[in-house]
Each structure stands twice: as C-alpha cells, then as structure tokens.
Design a protein around this motif. Structure first.
Motif, PDB file in Angstrom:
ATOM      1  N   THR A 119      13.568  -3.221  -4.229  1.00 50.27           N
ATOM      2  CA  THR A 119      12.525  -3.627  -3.291  1.00 50.27           C
ATOM      3  C   THR A 119      11.240  -2.868  -3.580  1.00 50.27           C
ATOM      4  O   THR A 119      10.147  -3.444  -3.596  1.00 50.27           O
ATOM      5  N   LEU A 120      11.371  -1.578  -3.825  1.00 51.79           N
ATOM      6  CA  LEU A 120      10.191  -0.780  -4.150  1.00 51.79           C
ATOM      7  C   LEU A 120       9.547  -1.294  -5.433  1.00 51.79           C
ATOM      8  O   LEU A 120       8.323  -1.440  -5.501  1.00 51.79           O
ATOM      9  N   ALA A 121      10.352  -1.585  -6.436  1.00 54.50           N
ATOM     10  CA  ALA A 121       9.821  -2.080  -7.708  1.00 54.50           C
ATOM     11  C   ALA A 121       9.044  -3.379  -7.501  1.00 54.50           C
ATOM     12  O   ALA A 121       7.962  -3.569  -8.072  1.00 54.50           O
ATOM     13  N   SER A 122       9.574  -4.263  -6.671  1.00 54.12           N
ATOM     14  CA  SER A 122       8.889  -5.522  -6.377  1.00 54.12           C
ATOM     15  C   SER A 122       7.561  -5.266  -5.668  1.00 54.12           C
ATOM     16  O   SER A 122       6.542  -5.873  -5.994  1.00 54.12           O
ATOM     17  N   ARG A 123       7.578  -4.364  -4.703  1.00 53.95           N
ATOM     18  CA  ARG A 123       6.350  -4.042  -3.968  1.00 53.95           C
ATOM     19  C   ARG A 123       5.307  -3.417  -4.884  1.00 53.95           C
ATOM     20  O   ARG A 123       4.107  -3.695  -4.777  1.00 53.95           O
ATOM     21  N   LEU A 124       5.747  -2.554  -5.798  1.00 55.81           N
ATOM     22  CA  LEU A 124       4.821  -1.945  -6.755  1.00 55.81           C
ATOM     23  C   LEU A 124       4.206  -3.009  -7.655  1.00 55.81           C
ATOM     24  O   LEU A 124       2.992  -3.016  -7.883  1.00 55.81           O
ATOM     25  N   PHE A 125       5.043  -3.896  -8.162  1.00 56.77           N
ATOM     26  CA  PHE A 125       4.554  -4.946  -9.055  1.00 56.77           C
ATOM     27  C   PHE A 125       3.514  -5.804  -8.350  1.00 56.77           C
ATOM     28  O   PHE A 125       2.422  -6.040  -8.877  1.00 56.77           O
ATOM     29  N   ARG A 126       3.847  -6.253  -7.157  1.00 57.40           N
ATOM     30  CA  ARG A 126       2.934  -7.128  -6.417  1.00 57.40           C
ATOM     31  C   ARG A 126       1.673  -6.379  -5.985  1.00 57.40           C
ATOM     32  O   ARG A 126       0.565  -6.905  -6.071  1.00 57.40           O
ATOM     33  N   GLY A 127       1.826  -5.132  -5.522  1.00 53.69           N
ATOM     34  CA  GLY A 127       0.674  -4.346  -5.105  1.00 53.69           C
ATOM     35  C   GLY A 127      -0.262  -4.047  -6.258  1.00 53.69           C
ATOM     36  O   GLY A 127      -1.491  -4.197  -6.142  1.00 53.69           O
ATOM     37  N   ARG A 175       0.835  -1.210   0.000  1.00 49.05           N
ATOM     38  CA  ARG A 175       0.000   0.000   0.000  1.00 49.05           C
ATOM     39  C   ARG A 175       0.864   1.252   0.000  1.00 49.05           C
ATOM     40  O   ARG A 175       0.617   2.188  -0.774  1.00 49.05           O
ATOM     41  N   GLU A 176       1.887   1.285   0.847  1.00 55.88           N
ATOM     42  CA  GLU A 176       2.767   2.458   0.903  1.00 55.88           C
ATOM     43  C   GLU A 176       3.409   2.723  -0.457  1.00 55.88           C
ATOM     44  O   GLU A 176       3.443   3.866  -0.916  1.00 55.88           O
ATOM     45  N   ALA A 177       3.905   1.681  -1.102  1.00 56.72           N
ATOM     46  CA  ALA A 177       4.560   1.841  -2.399  1.00 56.72           C
ATOM     47  C   ALA A 177       3.583   2.361  -3.448  1.00 56.72           C
ATOM     48  O   ALA A 177       3.878   3.318  -4.173  1.00 56.72           O
ATOM     49  N   VAL A 178       2.413   1.738  -3.518  1.00 61.35           N
ATOM     50  CA  VAL A 178       1.415   2.134  -4.524  1.00 61.35           C
ATOM     51  C   VAL A 178       0.934   3.560  -4.278  1.00 61.35           C
ATOM     52  O   VAL A 178       0.821   4.359  -5.217  1.00 61.35           O
ATOM     53  N   VAL A 179       0.672   3.908  -3.038  1.00 63.86           N
ATOM     54  CA  VAL A 179       0.196   5.260  -2.730  1.00 63.86           C
ATOM     55  C   VAL A 179       1.257   6.299  -3.085  1.00 63.86           C
ATOM     56  O   VAL A 179       0.955   7.307  -3.735  1.00 63.86           O
ATOM     57  N   LEU A 180       2.496   6.077  -2.677  1.00 67.55           N
ATOM     58  CA  LEU A 180       3.541   7.070  -2.936  1.00 67.55           C
ATOM     59  C   LEU A 180       3.796   7.280  -4.425  1.00 67.55           C
ATOM     60  O   LEU A 180       3.931   8.407  -4.884  1.00 67.55           O
ATOM     61  N   VAL A 181       3.830   6.189  -5.188  1.00 69.69           N
ATOM     62  CA  VAL A 181       4.178   6.303  -6.610  1.00 69.69           C
ATOM     63  C   VAL A 181       2.952   6.568  -7.484  1.00 69.69           C
ATOM     64  O   VAL A 181       2.950   7.495  -8.292  1.00 69.69           O
TER      65      VAL A 181
END
Length: 86
Positions: free
Chosen positions: A68-76, A42-48
C-alpha cells in the motif's frame, strides 16, 4: 536522513549549494506540489522522500502494508512530477 552509502561513482550533493541541480525556486515548487497531495499520498512522500524513512518503517508508522505504501509513493510521486512539469 538516509544513512545508506551511495553506489560507487556517485557523490552526495548539498541541496543548498549554489551549483546544486535544483534551484531554490524549483525546491519550493516541489514542496508546494507535495503539500497539495491528498493526505495518504502526502504522508507517504514526506516520510520516505523528505524524512528519509525506510519503506518498511514508513508503512509501519502509517499502519499500512508495504505494498500500500509503495502504491501511495508511486501515485504521489507521479502527481508531484506532473505538477512540476516533469
């Protein structure tokens, strides 16, 4: 909000305009799906995707590597897409 120019042939769309591609109902569905994400995603998707931060800035704000952020964005993003049936 992003300040990067759009590629040639693309134009900005007002997300609240009546003829916008996403209805208000769909927008609420997407925001509900984002809210249901586990915190790291959620944090990654909201920020980007919502606040418009660049990946490097979002990674720095979260104290994680850009990979790590890229992975979180992809999964989110994938979880949001599944929740919305796309």
């Amino acid at each position: 909000m992003r300040t990067t120019a759009l590629p040639e042939g693309f134009e900005a769309v007002d997300p609240v305009a009546e003829d916008a591609p996403m209805s208000a109902h769909r927008a609420h569905e997407v925001l509900d799906a984002v809210a249901a994400l586990a915190e790291p995603f959620r944090e990654a998707v909201v920020l980007v995707d919502i606040q418009g931060l660049r990946s490097a800035d979002a990674a720095r704000a979260l104290g994680v590597a850009e990979g790590t952020l890229a992975s979180r964005l992809f999964r989110g993003r994938a979880q949001v897409a599944r929740a919305c049936g796309t």
